[in-house]
Design an enzyme around this catalytic site. Structure first.
Site, PDB file in Angstrom:
ATOM      1  N   HIS A  97      33.799  40.344  46.926  1.00  0.00           N
ATOM      2  CA  HIS A  97      35.019  41.171  46.230  1.00  0.00           C
ATOM      3  C   HIS A  97      35.897  42.009  46.676  1.00  0.00           C
ATOM      4  O   HIS A  97      37.543  41.372  46.927  1.00  0.00           O
ATOM      5  CB  HIS A  97      34.767  41.352  44.859  1.00  0.00           C
ATOM      6  CG  HIS A  97      33.599  41.177  43.972  1.00  0.00           C
ATOM      7  ND1 HIS A  97      32.935  40.159  44.280  1.00  0.00           N
ATOM      8  CD2 HIS A  97      34.544  41.070  42.631  1.00  0.00           C
ATOM      9  CE1 HIS A  97      32.139  39.802  42.539  1.00  0.00           C
ATOM     10  NE2 HIS A  97      32.818  39.893  41.902  1.00  0.00           N
ATOM     11  N   HIS A 132      27.591  47.294  44.523  1.00  0.00           N
ATOM     12  CA  HIS A 132      27.386  46.861  45.731  1.00  0.00           C
ATOM     13  C   HIS A 132      27.154  48.532  46.363  1.00  0.00           C
ATOM     14  O   HIS A 132      27.573  49.392  45.619  1.00  0.00           O
ATOM     15  CB  HIS A 132      28.529  46.749  46.551  1.00  0.00           C
ATOM     16  CG  HIS A 132      28.623  44.903  46.578  1.00  0.00           C
ATOM     17  ND1 HIS A 132      28.223  45.093  47.466  1.00  0.00           N
ATOM     18  CD2 HIS A 132      29.015  43.892  45.688  1.00  0.00           C
ATOM     19  CE1 HIS A 132      28.215  43.404  47.423  1.00  0.00           C
ATOM     20  NE2 HIS A 132      29.182  43.754  46.040  1.00  0.00           N
ATOM     21  N   ASP A 147      28.942  49.156  51.822  1.00  0.00           N
ATOM     22  CA  ASP A 147      29.091  47.527  51.225  1.00  0.00           C
ATOM     23  C   ASP A 147      30.478  47.190  51.336  1.00  0.00           C
ATOM     24  O   ASP A 147      31.423  46.805  51.767  1.00  0.00           O
ATOM     25  CB  ASP A 147      28.708  46.996  50.362  1.00  0.00           C
ATOM     26  CG  ASP A 147      27.030  46.508  50.460  1.00  0.00           C
ATOM     27  OD1 ASP A 147      26.314  46.522  51.723  1.00  0.00           O
ATOM     28  OD2 ASP A 147      26.234  46.765  49.792  1.00  0.00           O
TER      29      ASP A 147
END
Length: 287
Positions: free
Chosen positions: A181, A222, A226
């Site tokens: 994302h 996450h 990350d």
């Protein structure tokens, strides 16, 4: 008002047709890059789905972001997805605005060639990292006790290749470092920052990217690492690719677009003959 619409509609239609002609010409020259980038999106999805078979749920890792940012909860996890969807579709629409508006700062096909090149490199790095070490997923459906935390052994290769779209993409586990994302978010924001023209939107885009980072951590989709790795990796990839790729042609001059229009050999021959004739006669062709 109806008179104004009737007068402007033909102009808009001519502009759309003109832009379409130019973009089709560019697409004919760069279709391999576009197609390759689109195909790699499936490869990336396949890799993310396949690593789910290797996922082993376990206790959440110690995370500084989790200690600092309150947890949203499973029922509010949609907030980060809503913001990401807004950023994603806003960027896609913006890349096609030269078809309608007078702004001609870039060509849509060439811009997407650049975006896809950066995207593929980032995704290749992401595949290498999440296959190197599988971490226990922090997302709610990846935790111990969830039926989705582990995938049963596939019965056929087709089952893996189909990646159970879109459910397999939404409820994936194991593809953590680094956040996909954030790859899309940062790449889109960096692209608009370079080729966009409205300063307020640029500032707002960076603010939304920061908010999206915090929401991903708050949603426990996450680990903080990350998101952090995505921030410097995407920026470095975009920086080096911008150094390697030629800069997009400046469309501030209206005549700059004409160089991309297809020219037939007959036109070329006719033009060359005219230039040769004028040269032999010692004239410039001006009256």
């Amino acid at each position: 008002m109806p008179v104004y619409v009737d007068r402007e509609a033909p102009k808009l239609w001519r502009k759309i047709c003109s832009e379409t002609t130019i973009e089709i010409s560019l697409l004919a020259e760069n279709w391999k890059i576009i197609l390759g980038g689109i195909i790699f999106q499936y490869i990336h999805g396949l890799a993310a789905h396949a690593v789910h078979y290797l996922h082993q749920p376990g206790p959440l890792l110690q995370d500084s972001g989790y200690a600092l940012i309150p947890e949203l909860g499973e029922d509010k996890a949609y907030i980060s997805e809503t913001l990401f969807s807004f950023l994603f579709f806003s960027f896609v629409l913006w890349t096609f605005h030269p078809f309608i508006f007078q702004s001609k700062s870039f060509h849509t096909v060439l811009l997407w060639c650049r975006v896809l090149a950066c995207l593929v490199v980032c995704q290749m790095l992401r595949i290498v990292t999440f296959y190197s070490t599988q971490l226990p997923g922090p997302n709610y459906h990846c935790r111990e006790g969830s039926k989705l935390a582990r995938l049963p052994r596939p019965e056929s290769v087709v089952e893996v290749l189909l990646i159970n779209f879109p459910r397999g993409m939404i409820y994936g586990c194991g593809d953590l470092i680094f956040s996909s994302h954030m790859i899309f978010t940062l790449l889109f924001v960096l692209t608009y920052h370079k080729y966009g023209t409205i300063r307020f939107i640029k500032q707002s885009a960076w603010l939304l990217a920061i908010i999206e980072s915090l929401l991903i951590i708050a949603s426990r989709k996450h680990y903080t690492v990350d998101v952090v790795v995505a921030w410097y990796t995407v920026n470095l990839v975009v920086f080096f690719i911008n150094k390697k790729l030629p800069e997009l042609p400046d469309r501030s001059n209206a005549s700059a677009s004409l160089q991309f229009l297809p020219v037939s050999s007959r036109d070329k021959d006719g033009r060359n003959k005219d230039e040769l004739h004028r040269s032999n006669n010692g004239t410039s062709g001006h009256i």
